[in-house]
Design a protein around this motif. Structure first.
Motif, PDB file in Angstrom:
ATOM      1  N   PHE A   1       7.111  61.900  46.063  1.00 50.42           N
ATOM      2  CA  PHE A   1       6.554  62.973  45.244  1.00 50.42           C
ATOM      3  C   PHE A   1       6.189  64.193  46.075  1.00 50.42           C
ATOM      4  CE2 PHE A   1       5.966  59.089  42.897  1.00 50.42           C
ATOM      5  CZ  PHE A   1       6.371  59.465  41.626  1.00 50.42           C
ATOM      6  N   LYS A   2       6.537  65.361  45.550  1.00 47.52           N
ATOM      7  CA  LYS A   2       6.143  66.589  46.230  1.00 47.52           C
ATOM      8  C   LYS A   2       4.628  66.706  46.255  1.00 47.52           C
ATOM      9  CE  LYS A   2       6.502  71.609  46.287  1.00 47.52           C
ATOM     10  NZ  LYS A   2       6.978  72.826  45.587  1.00 47.52           N
ATOM     11  N   LEU A   3       3.991  66.399  45.108  1.00 44.13           N
ATOM     12  CA  LEU A   3       2.533  66.445  45.040  1.00 44.13           C
ATOM     13  C   LEU A   3       2.054  65.579  43.880  1.00 44.13           C
ATOM     14  CD1 LEU A   3       0.487  67.885  46.856  1.00 44.13           C
ATOM     15  CD2 LEU A   3       0.285  69.664  45.129  1.00 44.13           C
ATOM     16  N   ILE A   4       0.851  65.066  44.017  1.00 41.65           N
ATOM     17  CA  ILE A   4       0.238  64.228  42.989  1.00 41.65           C
ATOM     18  C   ILE A   4      -0.939  64.993  42.406  1.00 41.65           C
ATOM     19  CG2 ILE A   4      -1.008  62.076  42.548  1.00 41.65           C
ATOM     20  CD1 ILE A   4       0.693  60.843  44.839  1.00 41.65           C
ATOM     21  N   TYR A   5      -0.834  65.311  41.116  1.00 43.73           N
ATOM     22  CA  TYR A   5      -1.879  66.056  40.423  1.00 43.73           C
ATOM     23  C   TYR A   5      -2.705  65.111  39.565  1.00 43.73           C
ATOM     24  CZ  TYR A   5       0.057  70.638  41.632  1.00 43.73           C
ATOM     25  OH  TYR A   5       0.480  71.759  42.312  1.00 43.73           O
ATOM     26  N   GLY A   6      -4.019  65.311  39.586  1.00 42.04           N
ATOM     27  CA  GLY A   6      -4.915  64.530  38.749  1.00 42.04           C
ATOM     28  C   GLY A   6      -6.150  65.345  38.432  1.00 42.04           C
ATOM     29  N   SER A   7      -7.110  64.691  37.818  1.00 45.15           N
ATOM     30  CA  SER A   7      -8.350  65.373  37.464  1.00 45.15           C
ATOM     31  C   SER A   7      -9.274  65.465  38.674  1.00 45.15           C
ATOM     32  CB  SER A   7      -9.049  64.617  36.335  1.00 45.15           C
ATOM     33  OG  SER A   7      -9.423  63.319  36.765  1.00 45.15           O
ATOM     34  N   GLU A   8     -10.346  66.234  38.502  1.00 43.76           N
ATOM     35  CA  GLU A   8     -11.420  66.282  39.491  1.00 43.76           C
ATOM     36  C   GLU A   8     -12.474  65.244  39.105  1.00 43.76           C
ATOM     37  OE1 GLU A   8     -11.196  68.111  42.153  1.00 43.76           O
ATOM     38  OE2 GLU A   8      -9.428  69.256  41.524  1.00 43.76           O
ATOM     39  N   LEU A   9     -13.305  64.861  40.052  1.00 43.18           N
ATOM     40  CA  LEU A   9     -14.328  63.855  39.776  1.00 43.18           C
ATOM     41  C   LEU A   9     -15.350  64.331  38.747  1.00 43.18           C
ATOM     42  CD1 LEU A   9     -14.921  62.474  43.392  1.00 43.18           C
ATOM     43  CD2 LEU A   9     -13.801  61.281  41.493  1.00 43.18           C
ATOM     44  N   ASP A  10     -15.480  65.653  38.580  1.00 46.73           N
ATOM     45  CA  ASP A  10     -16.433  66.178  37.598  1.00 46.73           C
ATOM     46  C   ASP A  10     -15.847  66.251  36.191  1.00 46.73           C
ATOM     47  OD1 ASP A  10     -14.690  68.326  37.668  1.00 46.73           O
ATOM     48  OD2 ASP A  10     -16.173  69.790  38.348  1.00 46.73           O
ATOM     49  N   GLY A  11     -14.620  65.742  36.018  1.00 50.80           N
ATOM     50  CA  GLY A  11     -14.000  65.719  34.698  1.00 50.80           C
ATOM     51  C   GLY A  11     -13.050  66.865  34.423  1.00 50.80           C
ATOM     52  N   THR A  12     -12.981  67.836  35.320  1.00 53.62           N
ATOM     53  CA  THR A  12     -12.058  68.959  35.140  1.00 53.62           C
ATOM     54  C   THR A  12     -10.617  68.455  35.116  1.00 53.62           C
ATOM     55  OG1 THR A  12     -13.574  70.410  36.334  1.00 53.62           O
ATOM     56  CG2 THR A  12     -11.308  71.177  36.092  1.00 53.62           C
ATOM     57  N   ARG A  13      -9.866  68.932  34.148  1.00 55.74           N
ATOM     58  CA  ARG A  13      -8.445  68.623  33.969  1.00 55.74           C
ATOM     59  C   ARG A  13      -8.165  67.151  33.672  1.00 55.74           C
ATOM     60  NH1 ARG A  13      -8.097  72.843  37.701  1.00 55.74           N
ATOM     61  NH2 ARG A  13      -8.021  71.478  39.513  1.00 55.74           N
ATOM     62  N   THR A  14      -9.092  66.458  32.991  1.00 55.42           N
ATOM     63  CA  THR A  14      -8.747  65.125  32.486  1.00 55.42           C
ATOM     64  C   THR A  14      -7.835  65.245  31.265  1.00 55.42           C
ATOM     65  OG1 THR A  14     -10.774  65.069  31.167  1.00 55.42           O
ATOM     66  CG2 THR A  14     -10.826  63.961  33.307  1.00 55.42           C
ATOM     67  N   ASP A  15      -7.902  66.385  30.581  1.00 54.39           N
ATOM     68  CA  ASP A  15      -7.031  66.620  29.430  1.00 54.39           C
ATOM     69  C   ASP A  15      -5.614  66.910  29.919  1.00 54.39           C
ATOM     70  OD1 ASP A  15      -6.866  67.441  26.387  1.00 54.39           O
ATOM     71  OD2 ASP A  15      -5.818  68.996  27.525  1.00 54.39           O
ATOM     72  N   LYS A  16      -4.632  66.179  29.381  1.00 57.74           N
ATOM     73  CA  LYS A  16      -3.260  66.297  29.882  1.00 57.74           C
ATOM     74  C   LYS A  16      -2.646  67.673  29.597  1.00 57.74           C
ATOM     75  CE  LYS A  16      -1.754  62.795  32.264  1.00 57.74           C
ATOM     76  NZ  LYS A  16      -0.987  61.637  31.843  1.00 57.74           N
ATOM     77  N   VAL A  17      -3.040  68.312  28.508  1.00 53.28           N
ATOM     78  CA  VAL A  17      -2.521  69.657  28.229  1.00 53.28           C
ATOM     79  C   VAL A  17      -2.953  70.607  29.344  1.00 53.28           C
ATOM     80  CG1 VAL A  17      -2.524  71.604  26.629  1.00 53.28           C
ATOM     81  CG2 VAL A  17      -2.542  69.261  25.736  1.00 53.28           C
TER      82      VAL A  17
END
Length: 218
Positions: free
Chosen positions: A128-144
């Motif tokens: 993988f070029k990069l692995i994207y996920g959320s932050e521990l504070d909940g930022t970007r848990t929404d897939k959109v």
């Protein structure tokens, strides 16, 4: 398949995290005085954002749900993330896609800190070029929101990008960002859940997904 960029969900698409997630949920609930002896009853936690899942499935307010998330992570970061299995056939699929010159990413609502450690430990991070996920504070848990962020950061053309996942959140996230989406039926989303989102493709098995990219894969 003409796509030059492939986004993969993690849980239920590349790996089977059933034991690690359900045991960590069980641990968190016990810390809050909730006894759930049957971990199979906790499999619906696999896929959706964790905070919202605690609020939905156990009628918690946000403060109590964050407390549950904290207890969950207490076990998951030490033990649970290693209680995981890479689906048979995934390593070869990733090898073949990379060999075709496609650029691969992971887009998961799991915190990127955990996702990257899982990929490192199970030896598929290199694809993988990069692995994207959320932050521990909940930022970007929404897939959109997460996929929009990934597309912007990587400057990807939606017309040449495919999202692959096993839950409705993956499909909704891709479709609302203008991507074609592939639902996979070997994970944790039911056929009805996935079909309701009208995915571009629907592959019942990993072998079918592989065959779509590599016709000689079967």
């Amino acid at each position: 398949m003409h796509y030059t960029n492939i986004l993969f969900d993690l849980d239920g698409t590349l790996t089977d995290p059933r034991l690690g997630i359900t045991r960590s949920i069980q641990f968190a609930l016990a810390r809050l005085g909730i006894d759930e002896p049957d971990i199979t009853r906790l499999e619906h936690f696999i896929g959706p954002p964790l905070l919202q899942a605690f609020m939905q499935f156990y009628d918690m307010d946000e403060a109590r749900a964050w407390e549950a998330v904290g207890h969950y992570r207490e076990r998951f970061k030490v033990t649970g993330l290693y209680e995981n299995l890479v689906f048979e056939g995934v390593p070869q699929l990733l090898e073949d896609l990379a060999g075709q010159g496609r650029t691969l990413y992971i887009a998961t609502s799991k915190p990127w800190l955990f996702a990257r450690e899982i990929a490192r430990h199970f030896d598929f991070a290199r694809h993988f070029k990069l692995i994207y996920g959320s932050e521990l504070d909940g930022t970007r848990t929404d897939k959109v929101e997460l996929i929009a962020h990934l597309l912007a950061e990587e400057n990807l053309d939606p017309a040449h990008t495919l999202m692959i996942g096993d839950r409705k959140h993956d499909l909704i996230g891709g479709l609302r960002n203008g991507l074609d989406v592939a639902a996979v039926g070997y994970g944790f989303g039911s056929h009805e859940e996935l079909a309701a989102e009208q995915p571009t493709y629907h592959f019942a098995t990993l072998a079918e997904l592989h065959e779509a990219f590599v016709p000689s894969a079967r």
